[in-house]
Design a protein around this motif. Structure first.
Motif, PDB file in Angstrom:
ATOM      1  N   LEU B  45       8.550   3.827   6.003  1.00  0.00           N
ATOM      2  CA  LEU B  45       8.660   5.031   5.162  1.00  0.00           C
ATOM      3  C   LEU B  45       9.936   5.790   5.503  1.00  0.00           C
ATOM      4  N   PHE B  48      12.780   4.147   3.848  1.00  0.00           N
ATOM      5  CA  PHE B  48      12.817   4.415   2.407  1.00  0.00           C
ATOM      6  C   PHE B  48      13.258   5.844   2.115  1.00  0.00           C
ATOM      7  N   ILE B 113      -1.981  -1.248   5.507  1.00  0.00           N
ATOM      8  CA  ILE B 113      -2.017  -1.996   4.243  1.00  0.00           C
ATOM      9  C   ILE B 113      -1.741  -1.057   3.074  1.00  0.00           C
ATOM     10  N   ALA B 114      -2.396   0.122   3.111  1.00  0.00           N
ATOM     11  CA  ALA B 114      -2.245   1.061   1.998  1.00  0.00           C
ATOM     12  C   ALA B 114      -0.805   1.549   1.898  1.00  0.00           C
ATOM     13  N   ASN B 117       1.610  -1.123   0.561  1.00  0.00           N
ATOM     14  CA  ASN B 117       1.360  -1.390  -0.857  1.00  0.00           C
ATOM     15  C   ASN B 117       1.663  -0.193  -1.731  1.00  0.00           C
ATOM     16  N   PHE B 118       1.531   1.001  -1.142  1.00  0.00           N
ATOM     17  CA  PHE B 118       1.907   2.212  -1.880  1.00  0.00           C
ATOM     18  C   PHE B 118       3.393   2.162  -2.227  1.00  0.00           C
ATOM     19  N   GLN B 120       5.190  -0.540  -2.324  1.00  0.00           N
ATOM     20  CA  GLN B 120       5.409  -1.654  -3.249  1.00  0.00           C
ATOM     21  C   GLN B 120       5.125  -1.226  -4.685  1.00  0.00           C
ATOM     22  N   VAL B 121       4.060  -0.448  -4.858  1.00  0.00           N
ATOM     23  CA  VAL B 121       3.682  -0.033  -6.207  1.00  0.00           C
ATOM     24  C   VAL B 121       4.650   1.014  -6.743  1.00  0.00           C
ATOM     25  N   THR B 122       5.023   1.995  -5.899  1.00  0.00           N
ATOM     26  CA  THR B 122       5.841   3.084  -6.436  1.00  0.00           C
ATOM     27  C   THR B 122       7.323   2.735  -6.486  1.00  0.00           C
ATOM     28  N   GLN B 123       7.800   1.900  -5.564  1.00  0.00           N
ATOM     29  CA  GLN B 123       9.239   1.620  -5.539  1.00  0.00           C
ATOM     30  C   GLN B 123       9.575   0.185  -5.920  1.00  0.00           C
ATOM     31  N   ARG B 126      10.936  -5.506  -4.971  1.00  0.00           N
ATOM     32  CA  ARG B 126      12.202  -6.171  -4.632  1.00  0.00           C
ATOM     33  C   ARG B 126      12.892  -5.507  -3.456  1.00  0.00           C
ATOM     34  N   ASN B 127      13.731  -6.294  -2.762  1.00  0.00           N
ATOM     35  CA  ASN B 127      14.559  -5.730  -1.697  1.00  0.00           C
ATOM     36  C   ASN B 127      15.517  -4.711  -2.294  1.00  0.00           C
TER      37      ASN B 127
END
Lengths: 461, 300
Positions: B45, B48, B113-114, B117-118, B120-123, B126-127
């Motif tokens: 995080l 990111f 995990i959350a 995946n959070f 992955q879903v919001t951003q 892809r690299n």
């Protein structure tokens, strides 16, 4: 006492305050990750745009959720607990309803007729999904979780690398059947034995360690095995995996290979369909599950099983009573690994393809989560947890109607693991002892009495 | 010899990053005795946050000085992930304190995990590549040192000093050490245990966020599953150094970084992670308390 707000005049103001506070916190938490979207434009450069609407939804959900929790749900739960404590009735009662008493029989009968039931209701093509994605998939996890339960639930050893034994089983079948042409029924026990041997090999040096150290070493071993599978390309074909693994046959009598003269469908004069193989596999994994359960139940009554449970409750007491803790831990580790190996070879036969991708740490975490959510040590609870967690995520794949609500770009599969993770947290918060939190002692005087989970304490195995 | 020194420098850079993340693991373990599995994802995080701040700043203020850019990236990352870790502790770990041992571990795994995946879903899965922030390199003989590496080591050193000062010289640090030694006794003596634990989580997250930002700067790419492997390695570092020991975490981090880069240089790059994990297993088998850890006393 009817309304919590009446008895507690500051309650509403507090709820509003907490709600606003949660909203502010959520705003700053999600501002960057939800409020801003990063994506690659046509020049492949990374650019960003804002998503204020989505951010507003997140903040609103957090604020309203917190407001409702503090204002209504929490007082309600507190009141119920208070009433229960006042009435003096314990949570455990000896009386069980008819359904509760015969639950296992119902479940078994249902499982036995399940493939035919789905065949009858949705037809051959439709039942593929129900037998394979739901039936077999869930049963594999039930078996893995029951296997891990021996290590974690009975012996109290935290194993974060259980998937390694699953991988050993799967690769044993995949490699030995493609290189030497051995059949499923020969390799199934062999895979179990190999996995058990690996369990002993890995277990021997590390079982002197306690609790969390053991967890991290098992995690490391799990990763080592996966990395070796990826990099030892000469044998394992690395990340490409091994494809075209032979199918299992009905004890060599009938085969499910399409061209074979003793093809199952041909022998019985049925129309060719892959559903027969799936139904056959369903019964194989069901039998394997029942075997695991039977062995677990029997072992619990034997001295070794009692030693496991004693070890879980108090290792020092165990040692002072003359139990050889290393041997006890090792047998638990090896037995658990063996069932992992069985499940692995079944998995390879079912998929027809294995690759290191299937044996990542996440799998170990999922299996461990099922064991703990089920209420460590309770076979029924673990089975329920597997149905809820694995079945639940499979159901998400089917939720195409959500596209009507959230628009055509919405893919529910994406949210599968996110929801899985959140479900793990939420279930733990509300039921820290798992779905079935009571323990039935295996040794008892006169009559068997259930012990509530809250009365027992975990050792630091 | 030059090659060896070159690898040593690479290893130290990587080791600094692992060390910063390892402090978070070791502090949380020391104070509440729990493996915070989500810590690796907190690190992710942080990376990111730095990435998104970088994108916003470079597009809004073209030609912004790199020093300011970097400072804002790391600071925002620290604040945001500190807030995340504070919330995570409040929501997922605190209610389970005093529950049985595996419960918080399971919520931590669920949180890990959350979180990944959070993102992955919001951003997106892809690299995310970003351009080089600092590209200067210096040559001493055959050895190349990049400014990036110097910055990483320097920032780590400064942070470690600040951190050391807080833990050893301030009332807050005293409260932390007291809570670590005996939580009940500390509470009896007037230490606000809940607050101390919250602050510990915030501090751990802030250090991990800086590590995440520097990891992004070093490799120039962020991905939603960046948290797992560095997280496991940092935990390995914490265990190697002796879990619960702060200097041990840094030492362990540097060792893991060195092992990794030397192994890649002299043996095989594919098996570098295997080497790391194997060393972890060997250390634990022969010296379960780690290098600087205190032996655990079994109380009956």
């Amino acid at each position: 006492m009817a309304n919590p707000i009446e008895t507690n005049p500051g309650g509403m103001a507090k709820a509003v305050r907490e709600g606003v506070f949660a909203g502010i916190i959520a705003f700053f938490m999600f501002l960057l990750y939800v409020g801003i979207e990063t994506y690659q434009d046509i020049n492949n450069a990374l650019v960003w745009r804002t998503r204020w609407e989505l951010l507003a939804v997140f903040v609103a959900v957090a604020a309203i959720g917190r407001f409702l929790t503090v204002g209504f749900i929490k007082p309600h739960i507190d009141r119920r607990k208070l009433n229960k404590a006042k009435s003096g009735v314990l949570e455990i009662s000896d009386k069980k309803s008819f359904f509760h008493r015969h639950f296992l029989k119902f479940a078994l009968v249902f499982l036995l007729v399940y493939p035919f039931l789905s065949l009858l209701i949705v037809g051959k093509q439709g039942s593929l999904k129900y037998v394979d994605n739901f039936g077999i998939q869930i049963l594999i996890y039930v078996m893995l979780a029951w296997g891990l339960n021996i290590v974690v639930g009975l012996a109290g050893l935290l194993d974060l690398g259980y998937v390694a034994f699953y991988a050993v089983g799967a690769y044993s079948y995949a490699l030995l059947s493609s290189y030497f042409g051995l059949s499923f029924w020969v390799l199934l026990p062999l895979s179990g034995i190999f996995a058990a041997l690996w369990g002993i090999m890995l277990g021997f040096p590390v079982l002197r360690l306690r609790g969390d150290y053991l967890a991290i070493v098992t995690l490391a071993f799990g990763e080592i095995i996966r990395l070796v599978l990826i990099n030892w390309t000469v044998v394992t074909k690395g990340t490409f995996g091994i494809a075209g693994i032979a199918k299992a046959s009905v004890f060599g009598i009938w085969s499910f290979d399409v061209g074979a003269p003793n093809n199952f469908a041909k022998v019985f004069g049925l129309a060719s369909s892959s559903v027969y193989y799936k139904i056959f596999l369903f019964y194989v994994i069901l039998a394997l599950c029942l075997l695991t359960a039977y062995v677990t139940i029997r072992l619990r009554r034997m001295p070794i099983g009692r030693a496991w449970e004693a070890l879980r409750e108090d290792e020092i007491a165990c040692r002072s009573l003359g139990i050889n803790t290393v041997a006890t831990k090792l047998t638990a580790f090896a037995t658990g690994a063996m069932f992992g190996g069985f499940a692995g070879s079944f998995f390879a036969a079912r998929q027809g393809f294995v690759s290191p991708e299937s044996f990542v740490f996440l799998e170990s975490a999922v299996i461990l989560a099922i064991v703990v959510l089920g209420g460590m040590g309770s076979l029924t609870g673990i089975a329920i947890a597997a149905v809820v967690m694995v079945g639940g995520t499979e159901v998400l794949r089917e939720m195409s109607f959500l596209k009507l609500v959230f628009g055509p770009d919405f893919t529910p599969e994406l949210y599968r693991m996110l929801l899985f993770g959140l479900a793990m947290i939420i279930v733990m918060l509300f039921k820290p002892r798992g779905f079935v939190g009571s323990r039935e002692p295996t040794a008892f005087l006169k009559e068997r009495r259930a012990v509530s989970g809250s009365f027992t304490k975990e050792g630091h195995g | 010899m030059d090659y060896f020194i070159q690898q040593l420098i690479n290893g130290l850079t990587l080791g600094s990053i692992y060390g910063l993340v390892a402090i978070g693991y070791t502090m949380v373990y020391g104070i509440i005795g729990m493996i915070n599995f989500a810590h690796g994802d907190i690190f992710m995080l942080g990376g990111f946050a730095a990435l998104i701040v970088f994108l916003i700043l470079t597009s809004l203020f073209a030609g912004i000085p790199v020093a300011i850019l970097l400072l804002v990236m790391l600071l925002v990352g620290m604040l945001v992930t500190g807030l995340w870790n504070w919330t995570i502790e409040r929501v997922a770990y605190r209610p389970l304190r005093g529950s049985f041992r595996l419960a918080p571990l399971i919520t931590a795994i669920g949180m890990s995990i959350a979180l990944s995946n959070f993102i992955q879903v919001t951003q997106g899965p892809r690299n995310k590549p970003i351009p080089q922030l600092v590209s200067d390199t210096y040559h001493i003989g055959e050895i190349t040192i990049s400014l990036k590496q110097l910055l990483i080591v320097a920032i780590t050193a400064v942070l470690l000093f600040v951190f050391w000062y807080i833990v050893n010289k301030t009332p807050l640090g005293r409260a932390q050490r007291a809570t670590e030694q005996d939580r009940k006794m500390a509470a009896l003596l007037g230490v606000d245990v809940d607050r101390t634990i919250s602050v510990t989580f915030i501090m751990g997250a802030a250090l991990a966020a800086v590590a995440g930002g520097m990891y992004l700067m070093y490799y120039g790419v962020a991905s939603f599953n960046d948290g797992f492997i560095p997280g496991v390695k940092a935990f390995t570092a914490a265990v190697l150094g002796g879990i619960g020991s702060l200097p041990g975490a840094v030492l362990g981090g540097l060792l893991i970084g060195l092992i990794e880069s030397l192994w890649s240089a002299y043996f095989s790059i594919e098996y570098k992670d295997v080497a790391t994990f194997a060393i972890l297993a060997i250390v634990l088998i022969f010296k379960p308390t780690g290098i600087l850890g205190r032996p655990e006393v079994e109380k009956v």
